[in-house]
Design a protein around this motif. Structure first.
Motif, PDB file in Angstrom:
ATOM      1  N   ASP A  44       0.822  -1.217   0.000  1.00  0.00           N
ATOM      2  CA  ASP A  44       0.000   0.000   0.000  1.00  0.00           C
ATOM      3  C   ASP A  44       0.854   1.265   0.000  1.00  0.00           C
ATOM      4  OD1 ASP A  44      -2.318  -1.457  -0.010  1.00  0.00           O
ATOM      5  OD2 ASP A  44      -2.647  -1.326   2.160  1.00  0.00           O
ATOM      6  N   VAL A  45       2.102   1.135   0.420  1.00  0.00           N
ATOM      7  CA  VAL A  45       2.959   2.325   0.535  1.00  0.00           C
ATOM      8  C   VAL A  45       3.139   2.993  -0.828  1.00  0.00           C
ATOM      9  CG1 VAL A  45       5.275   3.161   1.118  1.00  0.00           C
ATOM     10  CG2 VAL A  45       4.131   1.530   2.620  1.00  0.00           C
ATOM     11  N   GLY A  46       3.301   2.188  -1.874  1.00  0.00           N
ATOM     12  CA  GLY A  46       3.461   2.750  -3.215  1.00  0.00           C
ATOM     13  C   GLY A  46       2.242   3.565  -3.643  1.00  0.00           C
ATOM     14  N   VAL A  47       1.065   3.061  -3.305  1.00  0.00           N
ATOM     15  CA  VAL A  47      -0.176   3.780  -3.646  1.00  0.00           C
ATOM     16  C   VAL A  47      -0.209   5.114  -2.911  1.00  0.00           C
ATOM     17  CG1 VAL A  47      -2.683   3.598  -3.832  1.00  0.00           C
ATOM     18  CG2 VAL A  47      -1.306   1.523  -3.756  1.00  0.00           C
ATOM     19  N   ILE A  48       0.176   5.077  -1.639  1.00  0.00           N
ATOM     20  CA  ILE A  48       0.169   6.304  -0.829  1.00  0.00           C
ATOM     21  C   ILE A  48       1.176   7.309  -1.389  1.00  0.00           C
ATOM     22  CG2 ILE A  48       0.509   7.252   1.489  1.00  0.00           C
ATOM     23  CD1 ILE A  48      -0.166   4.433   2.582  1.00  0.00           C
ATOM     24  N   GLN A  49       2.325   6.814  -1.825  1.00  0.00           N
ATOM     25  CA  GLN A  49       3.351   7.720  -2.372  1.00  0.00           C
ATOM     26  C   GLN A  49       2.849   8.449  -3.621  1.00  0.00           C
ATOM     27  OE1 GLN A  49       5.922   8.509  -0.673  1.00  0.00           O
ATOM     28  NE2 GLN A  49       7.463   6.905  -0.461  1.00  0.00           N
ATOM     29  N   GLN A 146      -7.411   4.634  -7.170  1.00  0.00           N
ATOM     30  CA  GLN A 146      -6.375   4.000  -6.350  1.00  0.00           C
ATOM     31  C   GLN A 146      -6.952   3.110  -5.245  1.00  0.00           C
ATOM     32  OE1 GLN A 146      -4.488   7.640  -5.250  1.00  0.00           O
ATOM     33  NE2 GLN A 146      -2.977   7.566  -6.879  1.00  0.00           N
ATOM     34  N   ILE A 147      -8.211   3.377  -4.873  1.00  0.00           N
ATOM     35  CA  ILE A 147      -8.801   2.624  -3.758  1.00  0.00           C
ATOM     36  C   ILE A 147      -8.758   1.120  -4.022  1.00  0.00           C
ATOM     37  CG2 ILE A 147     -11.035   2.085  -2.676  1.00  0.00           C
ATOM     38  CD1 ILE A 147     -11.578   5.136  -2.663  1.00  0.00           C
ATOM     39  N   ALA A 148      -9.039   0.736  -5.264  1.00  0.00           N
ATOM     40  CA  ALA A 148      -9.075  -0.698  -5.585  1.00  0.00           C
ATOM     41  C   ALA A 148      -7.713  -1.361  -5.417  1.00  0.00           C
ATOM     42  CB  ALA A 148      -9.573  -0.895  -7.010  1.00  0.00           C
ATOM     43  N   ALA A 149      -6.650  -0.562  -5.418  1.00  0.00           N
ATOM     44  CA  ALA A 149      -5.302  -1.132  -5.296  1.00  0.00           C
ATOM     45  C   ALA A 149      -4.881  -1.304  -3.843  1.00  0.00           C
ATOM     46  CB  ALA A 149      -4.298  -0.240  -6.015  1.00  0.00           C
ATOM     47  N   LEU A 150      -5.675  -0.784  -2.905  1.00  0.00           N
ATOM     48  CA  LEU A 150      -5.300  -0.842  -1.481  1.00  0.00           C
ATOM     49  C   LEU A 150      -5.761  -2.143  -0.853  1.00  0.00           C
ATOM     50  CD1 LEU A 150      -6.339   2.824  -0.595  1.00  0.00           C
ATOM     51  CD2 LEU A 150      -3.987   1.942  -0.620  1.00  0.00           C
ATOM     52  N   SER A 151      -4.941  -2.674   0.026  1.00  0.00           N
ATOM     53  CA  SER A 151      -5.324  -3.923   0.687  1.00  0.00           C
ATOM     54  C   SER A 151      -5.962  -3.665   2.051  1.00  0.00           C
ATOM     55  CB  SER A 151      -4.096  -4.832   0.848  1.00  0.00           C
ATOM     56  OG  SER A 151      -3.099  -4.177   1.612  1.00  0.00           O
ATOM     57  N   GLU A 152      -5.732  -2.495   2.633  1.00  0.00           N
ATOM     58  CA  GLU A 152      -6.211  -2.196   3.974  1.00  0.00           C
ATOM     59  C   GLU A 152      -7.510  -1.367   3.913  1.00  0.00           C
ATOM     60  OE1 GLU A 152      -7.223  -1.637   7.554  1.00  0.00           O
ATOM     61  OE2 GLU A 152      -5.540  -2.998   7.146  1.00  0.00           O
TER      62      GLU A 152
ATOM     63  N   SER B  96      -6.132  -1.887 -18.356  1.00  0.00           N
ATOM     64  CA  SER B  96      -6.941  -2.930 -17.701  1.00  0.00           C
ATOM     65  C   SER B  96      -6.449  -3.201 -16.286  1.00  0.00           C
ATOM     66  CB  SER B  96      -6.868  -4.244 -18.489  1.00  0.00           C
ATOM     67  OG  SER B  96      -7.353  -4.059 -19.782  1.00  0.00           O
ATOM     68  N   GLY B  97      -5.178  -2.982 -16.053  1.00  0.00           N
ATOM     69  CA  GLY B  97      -4.619  -3.232 -14.721  1.00  0.00           C
ATOM     70  C   GLY B  97      -3.130  -2.956 -14.741  1.00  0.00           C
ATOM     71  N   THR B  98      -2.754  -1.765 -14.336  1.00  0.00           N
ATOM     72  CA  THR B  98      -1.345  -1.365 -14.452  1.00  0.00           C
ATOM     73  C   THR B  98      -0.426  -2.255 -13.628  1.00  0.00           C
ATOM     74  OG1 THR B  98      -1.680   0.244 -12.679  1.00  0.00           O
ATOM     75  CG2 THR B  98      -1.916   1.045 -14.932  1.00  0.00           C
ATOM     76  N   GLN B  99      -0.903  -2.673 -12.487  1.00  0.00           N
ATOM     77  CA  GLN B  99      -0.051  -3.487 -11.613  1.00  0.00           C
ATOM     78  C   GLN B  99       0.072  -4.928 -12.098  1.00  0.00           C
ATOM     79  OE1 GLN B  99       1.848  -2.264  -8.989  1.00  0.00           O
ATOM     80  NE2 GLN B  99       1.167  -0.323  -9.869  1.00  0.00           N
ATOM     81  N   LYS B 100      -0.864  -5.354 -12.953  1.00  0.00           N
ATOM     82  CA  LYS B 100      -0.748  -6.696 -13.536  1.00  0.00           C
ATOM     83  C   LYS B 100       0.338  -6.699 -14.609  1.00  0.00           C
ATOM     84  CE  LYS B 100      -5.279  -7.300 -14.160  1.00  0.00           C
ATOM     85  NZ  LYS B 100      -6.521  -7.855 -14.701  1.00  0.00           N
ATOM     86  N   LEU B 101       0.389  -5.613 -15.376  1.00  0.00           N
ATOM     87  CA  LEU B 101       1.385  -5.538 -16.454  1.00  0.00           C
ATOM     88  C   LEU B 101       2.769  -5.202 -15.912  1.00  0.00           C
ATOM     89  CD1 LEU B 101       1.713  -5.729 -19.543  1.00  0.00           C
ATOM     90  CD2 LEU B 101       1.338  -3.261 -19.661  1.00  0.00           C
ATOM     91  N   ALA B 102       2.809  -4.325 -14.914  1.00  0.00           N
ATOM     92  CA  ALA B 102       4.112  -3.925 -14.356  1.00  0.00           C
ATOM     93  C   ALA B 102       3.977  -3.777 -12.839  1.00  0.00           C
ATOM     94  CB  ALA B 102       4.571  -2.605 -14.978  1.00  0.00           C
ATOM     95  N   PRO B 103       4.024  -4.914 -12.126  1.00  0.00           N
ATOM     96  CA  PRO B 103       3.891  -4.846 -10.658  1.00  0.00           C
ATOM     97  C   PRO B 103       4.968  -3.955 -10.046  1.00  0.00           C
ATOM     98  CG  PRO B 103       3.810  -7.129 -11.436  1.00  0.00           C
ATOM     99  CD  PRO B 103       4.232  -6.282 -12.612  1.00  0.00           C
ATOM    100  N   GLY B 104       4.535  -3.029  -9.201  1.00  0.00           N
ATOM    101  CA  GLY B 104       5.491  -2.137  -8.559  1.00  0.00           C
ATOM    102  C   GLY B 104       5.633  -0.799  -9.275  1.00  0.00           C
ATOM    103  N   SER B 105       4.947  -0.639 -10.388  1.00  0.00           N
ATOM    104  CA  SER B 105       4.999   0.661 -11.074  1.00  0.00           C
ATOM    105  C   SER B 105       4.239   1.695 -10.241  1.00  0.00           C
ATOM    106  CB  SER B 105       4.405   0.557 -12.476  1.00  0.00           C
ATOM    107  OG  SER B 105       3.023   0.302 -12.391  1.00  0.00           O
ATOM    108  N   LYS B 106       4.410   2.972 -10.606  1.00  0.00           N
ATOM    109  CA  LYS B 106       3.832   4.040  -9.774  1.00  0.00           C
ATOM    110  C   LYS B 106       2.355   4.274 -10.043  1.00  0.00           C
ATOM    111  CE  LYS B 106       7.907   6.840 -10.368  1.00  0.00           C
ATOM    112  NZ  LYS B 106       8.341   8.200 -10.693  1.00  0.00           N
ATOM    113  N   MET B 107       1.845   3.682 -11.101  1.00  0.00           N
ATOM    114  CA  MET B 107       0.451   3.960 -11.485  1.00  0.00           C
ATOM    115  C   MET B 107      -0.471   2.842 -11.012  1.00  0.00           C
ATOM    116  SD  MET B 107      -0.896   5.030 -15.244  1.00  0.00           S
ATOM    117  CE  MET B 107      -2.573   4.726 -15.762  1.00  0.00           C
ATOM    118  N   TYR B 108      -1.584   3.259 -10.417  1.00  0.00           N
ATOM    119  CA  TYR B 108      -2.541   2.291  -9.871  1.00  0.00           C
ATOM    120  C   TYR B 108      -3.893   2.550 -10.512  1.00  0.00           C
ATOM    121  CZ  TYR B 108       1.118   1.522  -6.478  1.00  0.00           C
ATOM    122  OH  TYR B 108       2.321   1.238  -5.894  1.00  0.00           O
ATOM    123  N   LEU B 109      -4.188   1.788 -11.534  1.00  0.00           N
ATOM    124  CA  LEU B 109      -5.466   1.958 -12.224  1.00  0.00           C
ATOM    125  C   LEU B 109      -5.881   0.632 -12.835  1.00  0.00           C
ATOM    126  CD1 LEU B 109      -7.596   4.126 -13.333  1.00  0.00           C
ATOM    127  CD2 LEU B 109      -6.309   3.960 -15.467  1.00  0.00           C
TER     128      LEU B 109
END
Lengths: 189, 134
Positions: A44-49, A146-152, B96-109
């Motif tokens: 979750d830290v990355g999302v917060i950043q 971003q909410i959907a990416a959060l686990s908490e 469709s899922g930024t973290q699926k294509l590049a886990p750890g990238s800065k974009m969350y969508l």
């Protein structure tokens, strides 16, 4: 700076009244406690950043616009209220990152924000309001995304709360600009 | 029910009215690029701009551009690991899922609506083609 008469005066009046209503709202902004900080998952830290970078940008936009001399007193007053909200969001998010053992992302320089947001092209109060409206809408949507990416779940609630703040900013500015509210539902996200 | 076959004039009138209705409907429709731009501003505009790098990199010329190649933008290691260029198909995967294509990238969508993804990609193509690229 000379502003147009008529609609602009109405906008000033609207913003001045809106400012009176929203003054002091910053004090009630949700501040995460230790329990939430302790629960922050590494993922979750990355999302917060990313959210923190967004808040830095919003803070810079309001600070630079506030010093531009383009804003009338009523609008400036409201801009400072919104600035306070964004600073409170920043503090909450930065604390979460730090408490999770991370290093909160730093703001860029004013010169960078001026270039990136093309703040040099703003010539009137209307230009400033239009830019702020656009940024607030994007921010409200970004938080929802971003909410959907959060686990908490508690973090999700914080993000939803911040998104609602941005939506209030957008609504106030959008009405001040005299732009009709979109007729279709789901304005954000 | 007609007691007599409809006259030629009536048929012409009906055809004209239907044609006018059809044209009015088309005029009211929003063109896909405009719709895509509105979606882009709403869903991407929090972090991205067409012309300048912000929280995310600028998007002028993104379709056909090598991934993680915008100068002066600080990409995540996750994105730098991807190779190739941004094609419409790749962008569809990304949105469709930024973290699926590049886990750890800065974009969350994760944009679930395929039609919305297509409209956004159509808009991105419109700012990437001849005359659209920098």
């Amino acid at each position: 700076m000379e502003f147009r008469r008529g609609p602009t005066l109405a906008r000033r009046s609207f913003l001045a009244h809106a400012g009176l209503v929203t003054l002091g709202a910053g004090a009630s902004t949700l501040v995460p406690g230790r329990a939430l900080a302790a629960a922050t998952q590494p993922g979750d830290v990355g999302v917060i950043q990313t959210a923190l970078a967004l808040e830095h940008e919003g803070i810079a936009a309001y600070q630079i616009a506030g010093k531009s001399g383009l804003l009338s007193p009523g609008t400036l007053k409201l801009a400072l209220v919104f600035l306070g909200h964004h600073q409170a969001h920043r503090d909450s998010l930065a604390k979460l990152v730090a408490d999770a053992g991370g290093k909160p992302v730093e703001p860029k320089t004013d010169a960078q924000y001026i270039e990136e947001l093309q703040l040099g092209s703003l010539k009137t109060e209307g230009d400033v309001v239009a830019l702020a409206t656009k940024l607030e809408r994007g921010a409200a949507s970004a938080y929802i995304g971003q909410i959907a990416a959060l686990s908490e779940p508690k973090l999700a609630r914080l993000f939803a709360s911040i998104s609602a703040d941005e939506a209030v900013h957008w609504t106030t500015l959008n009405n001040a600009a005299g732009t009709p509210i979109p007729t279709s539902a789901y304005l954000f996200g | 029910m007609f007691s007599h076959p409809p006259s030629h004039a009536w048929i012409m009138l009906l055809a004209t009215s239907l044609a006018q209705l059809f044209c009015a409907g088309n005029a009211a429709a929003v063109d896909p690029i405009t719709e895509g731009r509105t979606l882009y501003e709403n869903k991407c505009g929090g972090c991205h701009s067409v012309e300048t790098n912000r929280v995310g990199p600028h998007h002028r010329g993104v379709v056909g551009r090598r991934i993680a190649s915008v100068p002066d933008y600080d990409y995540s290691p996750a994105l730098k690991q991807l190779s190739g260029v941004w094609t419409p198909a790749r962008l569809d995967l990304w949105l469709s899922g930024t973290q699926k294509l590049a886990p750890g990238s800065k974009m969350y969508l994760a944009l679930d609506d395929a039609d919305q993804r297509q409209l956004i990609i159509d808009y991105l193509q419109s700012i990437s083609g001849p005359g659209g690229s920098k």
